[in-house]
Design an enzyme around this catalytic site. Sequence first.
Site, PDB file in Angstrom:
ATOM      1  N   GLU A 298      47.393  50.708  46.873  1.00  0.00           N
ATOM      2  CA  GLU A 298      47.165  49.831  48.031  1.00  0.00           C
ATOM      3  C   GLU A 298      48.450  49.583  48.815  1.00  0.00           C
ATOM      4  O   GLU A 298      48.407  49.318  50.007  1.00  0.00           O
ATOM      5  CB  GLU A 298      46.569  48.479  47.593  1.00  0.00           C
ATOM      6  CG  GLU A 298      45.060  48.516  47.555  1.00  0.00           C
ATOM      7  CD  GLU A 298      44.392  47.147  47.520  1.00  0.00           C
ATOM      8  OE1 GLU A 298      45.078  46.115  47.449  1.00  0.00           O
ATOM      9  OE2 GLU A 298      43.158  47.117  47.538  1.00  0.00           O
ATOM     10  N   HIS A 327      45.539  65.511  25.286  1.00  0.00           N
ATOM     11  CA  HIS A 327      44.384  66.360  24.995  1.00  0.00           C
ATOM     12  C   HIS A 327      43.402  66.357  26.161  1.00  0.00           C
ATOM     13  O   HIS A 327      42.243  66.728  25.999  1.00  0.00           O
ATOM     14  CB  HIS A 327      43.702  65.872  23.706  1.00  0.00           C
ATOM     15  CG  HIS A 327      44.655  65.875  22.542  1.00  0.00           C
ATOM     16  ND1 HIS A 327      44.756  66.936  21.662  1.00  0.00           N
ATOM     17  CD2 HIS A 327      45.591  64.974  22.155  1.00  0.00           C
ATOM     18  CE1 HIS A 327      45.707  66.672  20.771  1.00  0.00           C
ATOM     19  NE2 HIS A 327      46.233  65.482  21.047  1.00  0.00           N
ATOM     20  N   LYS A 441      34.538  46.881  53.845  1.00  0.00           N
ATOM     21  CA  LYS A 441      34.099  45.501  53.571  1.00  0.00           C
ATOM     22  C   LYS A 441      33.174  45.026  54.692  1.00  0.00           C
ATOM     23  O   LYS A 441      32.141  44.409  54.441  1.00  0.00           O
ATOM     24  CB  LYS A 441      35.309  44.562  53.514  1.00  0.00           C
ATOM     25  CG  LYS A 441      36.046  44.569  52.204  1.00  0.00           C
ATOM     26  CD  LYS A 441      37.094  43.463  52.217  1.00  0.00           C
ATOM     27  CE  LYS A 441      38.031  43.572  51.038  1.00  0.00           C
ATOM     28  NZ  LYS A 441      39.158  42.649  51.127  1.00  0.00           N
TER      29      LYS A 441
HETATM   30  O1  PA5 Z   1      45.797  43.431  46.253  1.00  0.00           O
HETATM   31  C1  PA5 Z   1      44.956  43.002  47.007  1.00  0.00           C
HETATM   32  O2  PA5 Z   1      45.256  42.334  48.007  1.00  0.00           O
HETATM   33  C2  PA5 Z   1      43.479  43.219  46.738  1.00  0.00           C
HETATM   34  O3  PA5 Z   1      43.292  44.088  45.688  1.00  0.00           O
HETATM   35  C3  PA5 Z   1      42.816  41.885  46.416  1.00  0.00           C
HETATM   36  O4  PA5 Z   1      43.418  41.314  45.293  1.00  0.00           O
HETATM   37  C4  PA5 Z   1      41.322  42.077  46.147  1.00  0.00           C
HETATM   38  O5  PA5 Z   1      40.708  42.689  47.250  1.00  0.00           O
HETATM   39  C5  PA5 Z   1      40.658  40.725  45.893  1.00  0.00           C
HETATM   40  O6  PA5 Z   1      40.896  39.852  46.960  1.00  0.00           O
HETATM   41  P1  PA5 Z   1      40.699  38.309  46.801  1.00  0.00           P
HETATM   42  O7  PA5 Z   1      41.689  37.792  45.848  1.00  0.00           O
HETATM   43  O8  PA5 Z   1      40.885  37.761  48.168  1.00  0.00           O
HETATM   44  O9  PA5 Z   1      39.298  38.086  46.301  1.00  0.00           O
END
Ligand code: PA5
Length: 467
Positions: A298, A327, A441
């Site tokens: 990310e 393996h 989303k």
């Molecule tokens: O790293 C990030 O920003 C994302 O992976 C969020 O943690 C994930 O989408 C969950 O978001 P939230 O904490 O707003 O529910």
Amino acid sequence: MTGPGRSPAIDFGNMIAGVLEGGGIDPDRLRGDLAERFRDAHAQVETRRAAGEMGFFDLPGDRELAEATRDAAGRCRRGADALVVIGIGGSALGAAALRDALLPPLRNELGERARGGFPRLYVLDNPDPDTVSALLGRLDPARTLFNVVSKSGTTAETMAQFLVVWQRLESALGAERMGSRLLLTTSPASGALREIAAERDIPVLPLPEAVGGRFSVLSPAGLLPAAVAGIGIGSLLDGAAAMAGRCATPELAANPAGMLATLLHVADTEAGASVQVFMPYADRLRGMAYWVRQLWGESLGKALARDGRRVETGPTPLPALGPADQHSILQLLMEGPRDKVVVFIARESCGEDVAIPRLFGDKPALAYLGGHTLQGLLDRERRATAEALRREGRMNLTVAVDRVGARSLGALLMLFQIAVVYAGALYGVDPLDQPGVELGKALTCGLMGRTGYEAPRIPPPDPRWRV
Ligand code: PA5
């Protein structure tokens, strides 16, 4: 040996020309252009940090937040047989990594006394009905604490599970008693969870504004479940602070996160090694490898550079576990495309080693194992694999911790978090945002009928293209 002050240590000889067979990075560059490039990346990170954008750096020093987390953990632990964390992505992977690393394996199967009176710990991230019903079906609502973790308070998977749990608690315990079985961890300022906490008088812990989900493991998102389960969060924070201290320097040769980021960036952008395999040789670190995958994916996979150029860049992180995955993917690593670099994560000693008995001395396939230990086998397999890769000219490096304890894990988590923000600066992208996940989303919200979101037209599968 790393020694406690130098743990984790990074051994990167197998990335260097003259050591790595037939290739590698010219070592003079580590004192030349790469050192300069890192100095610039370090300065960029320091500037953003000073502007308050990189709150994860401050978490180890935020003893007030740690104390509030510890207090909340002490209160909600009372009478609880189980803690269920409900969150996803950065709001779940850190808690899972801490659980796997610092609680004994199979701990949830132990009775209360063997767990030292601390609750069992479950992490519900994927909203798969099979898993959700199986877990909720076996827990006593009166003795279970649900910690709902969401920075935004809007994430569909987390909110859906929150609603399921809310209804079950209400019908099992009634509106009066159910509040004591919930703890919400969310933005200090906004979001539906924050509103519900205020309206229904439900305990809440803050996820600091300047701490993004994947950088939140040392905030209440990770620390609350850890503290409820009996993990020493002070040592975790101490280890993280020590690592942040080691990374204060802009000198590449002395900055472990800088060296990790620089080597992996060069491997990707100059040697074509865009697949980065994170391979701990310890079951306890499997969760951390998945946490690193999200942190890397990310943070670094971006279409646009910070200056607006279209770059579509970022390495592909691949978690693996040694030696089991020798393996599974070692053949590919040894002989497949030269597009991979392996980051071994080594543990020098383990809690309780297991001796391999000397039996069947007349059978060569078994006899040589007797007298060693399982940790000894793991360690030799890792060293042998790194050497085999080196001989084939396949880049690899080793991040070594003395042991998997709270302090060394805190240092390890901080090492990867700092490395990824340096890597962001080296790639020229913003490691703190994730614009690419928004479209999916929004389309989901449309498909689920959320107000303000248009239902998207997604053509049904065309039978011509189905077999
Ligand atoms: O790293 C990030 O920003 C994302 O992976 C969020 O943690 C994930 O989408 C969950 O978001 P939230 O904490 O707003 O529910």
